[in-house]
Enzyme design. Sequence first.
Site, PDB file in Angstrom:
ATOM      1  N   GLU A  51      28.734 -28.915  -6.203  1.00 55.88           N
ATOM      2  CA  GLU A  51      30.151 -29.000  -6.582  1.00 55.88           C
ATOM      3  C   GLU A  51      31.024 -28.025  -5.805  1.00 55.88           C
ATOM      4  O   GLU A  51      32.196 -28.308  -5.529  1.00 55.88           O
ATOM      5  CB  GLU A  51      30.324 -28.756  -8.089  1.00 55.88           C
ATOM      6  CG  GLU A  51      29.796 -29.874  -8.972  1.00 55.88           C
ATOM      7  CD  GLU A  51      28.336 -29.684  -9.384  1.00 55.88           C
ATOM      8  OE1 GLU A  51      27.862 -30.454 -10.223  1.00 55.88           O
ATOM      9  OE2 GLU A  51      27.692 -28.743  -8.838  1.00 55.88           O
ATOM     10  N   PHE A 113      26.065 -29.039 -25.803  1.00 57.07           N
ATOM     11  CA  PHE A 113      25.334 -29.090 -24.545  1.00 57.07           C
ATOM     12  C   PHE A 113      26.299 -29.300 -23.380  1.00 57.07           C
ATOM     13  O   PHE A 113      27.114 -30.217 -23.390  1.00 57.07           O
ATOM     14  CB  PHE A 113      24.302 -30.223 -24.569  1.00 57.07           C
ATOM     15  CG  PHE A 113      23.557 -30.392 -23.271  1.00 57.07           C
ATOM     16  CD1 PHE A 113      22.678 -29.420 -22.825  1.00 57.07           C
ATOM     17  CD2 PHE A 113      23.758 -31.517 -22.475  1.00 57.07           C
ATOM     18  CE1 PHE A 113      21.997 -29.563 -21.621  1.00 57.07           C
ATOM     19  CE2 PHE A 113      23.075 -31.676 -21.275  1.00 57.07           C
ATOM     20  CZ  PHE A 113      22.191 -30.686 -20.851  1.00 57.07           C
ATOM     21  N   GLN A 114      26.222 -28.438 -22.397  1.00 55.27           N
ATOM     22  CA  GLN A 114      27.055 -28.452 -21.196  1.00 55.27           C
ATOM     23  C   GLN A 114      28.551 -28.369 -21.515  1.00 55.27           C
ATOM     24  O   GLN A 114      29.383 -28.889 -20.789  1.00 55.27           O
ATOM     25  CB  GLN A 114      26.756 -29.687 -20.323  1.00 55.27           C
ATOM     26  CG  GLN A 114      25.388 -29.608 -19.654  1.00 55.27           C
ATOM     27  CD  GLN A 114      25.199 -30.613 -18.536  1.00 55.27           C
ATOM     28  OE1 GLN A 114      25.826 -31.665 -18.520  1.00 55.27           O
ATOM     29  NE2 GLN A 114      24.322 -30.282 -17.591  1.00 55.27           N
ATOM     30  N   LYS A 163      35.107 -36.387 -22.901  1.00 53.76           N
ATOM     31  CA  LYS A 163      34.486 -37.672 -22.574  1.00 53.76           C
ATOM     32  C   LYS A 163      35.037 -38.815 -23.415  1.00 53.76           C
ATOM     33  O   LYS A 163      35.252 -39.927 -22.908  1.00 53.76           O
ATOM     34  CB  LYS A 163      32.968 -37.587 -22.739  1.00 53.76           C
ATOM     35  CG  LYS A 163      32.268 -38.874 -22.276  1.00 53.76           C
ATOM     36  CD  LYS A 163      30.770 -38.744 -22.216  1.00 53.76           C
ATOM     37  CE  LYS A 163      30.135 -40.035 -21.664  1.00 53.76           C
ATOM     38  NZ  LYS A 163      28.662 -39.931 -21.554  1.00 53.76           N
ATOM     39  N   MET A 466      29.710  -8.683  10.042  1.00 54.64           N
ATOM     40  CA  MET A 466      30.888  -7.871   9.753  1.00 54.64           C
ATOM     41  C   MET A 466      30.538  -6.681   8.863  1.00 54.64           C
ATOM     42  O   MET A 466      31.047  -5.568   9.056  1.00 54.64           O
ATOM     43  CB  MET A 466      31.976  -8.712   9.091  1.00 54.64           C
ATOM     44  CG  MET A 466      33.287  -7.968   8.897  1.00 54.64           C
ATOM     45  SD  MET A 466      34.019  -7.397  10.455  1.00 54.64           S
ATOM     46  CE  MET A 466      34.947  -8.850  10.948  1.00 54.64           C
TER      47      MET A 466
END
Length: 558
Positions: A51, A113-114, A163, A466
């Site tokens: 993602e 959940f999630q 959802k 760097m």
Amino acid sequence: MQLTGAEIVIECLKEQGVDTVFGYPGGAILNVYDALYKHQDEIRHILTSHEQGAAHAADGYSRATGKVGVCFATSGPGATNLVTGIATAYMDSIPMVAITCNVGVALLGKDSFQEIDIAGITLPITKHNFIVKDVNKLADTIRKAFVIAKSGRPAPVLIDIPKDVTANKAEYTRQERTPSKKEEICCSQELEGALKLIKTSKKPYIFVGGGAVLSEASKELLEFVDKMDAPVTDSLMGKGAFPGTDERYTGMLGMHGTKTANFGVSECDLLVVIGARFSDRVTGNAKKFAKNAKILQIDIDAAEMNKNVLITQGIVGDIKTVLQQLNKILPQQEHREWMEKIRENKEKYPLRYNPETLTGPHIIEEIYRQTQGDALVVTEVGQHQMWAAQYYKYKEPRTYLTSGGLGTMGYGLGASLGAKVGRPEKTVVNIAGDGCFRMNMNEIATAVRHQIPIIQVVMNNHVLGMVRQWQDLFYEKRYSATILEDKVDFVKLAEAMGAVGIRVETKEEFAEAFKKALKLQEPVVLDCQIGCDDKVWPMVAPGADLSKTFDETDKREG
């Protein structure tokens, strides 16, 4: 007509002219992906490997095209994986809409959940965000998000949709997109004040930032520079707004700016700042920045006035509009002696590097030569980023894409995919160090999967370059956790993901390999072996005055 929330999402994206979405599916966002399946001939979906890659791709698409980039993610970890990409876009004022889906409304706040409060998490790094709990408000919310992302000072907007809202139905009526309007008239008092400063200046300098790119003000800027008869410097974000091939261009300003630009800004009597925010990497010691100059700042965001550096005069407004107004009233200026001194300094203080071996600067110059300065260059963050800013001459805006504000390692590969999808006619080259490439190198698989022909150049010095440079200069060569000597083989890795991998160790090998990469028109990874102690010069020590810019010769002599 009655549509589900998921169908409304897709229809609203079509209203906004969205042709590409970058994302990764999951349970909470499945309804949206199901609706997208029916419109795949109208909206292309790029399935990234992670993602974070989707967020960076949406960002790169936006920077390259000027459109609003769009990314999708599911709930929980899918949504949180977008956070770095959203923050990157926020710091650089990039318009983006991130659409996430969450657990059902009844499950919110119950550690389901999630489940994650992604709106709360992203509140400090978005211009605005929404959680839509009523399907009847969904269409207007999406339309509003696009307006907010693009208007004023651009920035990302997040929309979180439970959802069940994507499954519920509501009445949908298509609306035509309303083009955003710009303020046409600036405050006459501010313009008169600016005019007075310009007309009384003997040694003016113009400093260009990302706002000039975002406002599409290149034409107006060129006219303004002509009338001002002044030298020009820029920030990382301002690259290409003023052509790097113009004789009045003096290179970048700041920590790794040119001596000409840094010394010139330290000596000038008027600094005209166009769409830049005085980052600490630009100013050095802010109290001593442009210490001999009056400062005229032009910016769309009033909050930037006097935030980091005290200014003499500010004009708040769209850069393009302000410059149009100034150009109408500004008489032709002439600063012959000052411009001659700047020309002499350019000859006296050129950028230098070792010509005998394969180095980062040589790689950039060879890319410039073979692409004739017409490539779209994307970078990760580090030494290679600075070399790409110093040695490639950007003739147009939106051709140098980099994480300037947040400094995100792992940004470039995803962004290069978005840039190439948005501007397929351009050669797109992502410049990385080996440390950055490791961050999100799985997106090479995305390039192969979707047949996106980007060229990935890895400046492989087997260290975090760097950070090592700072350890060498300021930490008595204590190389703590910066050595990457291991058995990772980037050529085999590229081949394992279906791309072409080529290792190069000499200047001649790089020239041939890059020439081949241009012809292949498929994803190519060039593993370029360079020295671990090569440094970016010139440099200003952290917190020092820009007039204290030093290079390798200065360090050796003193």
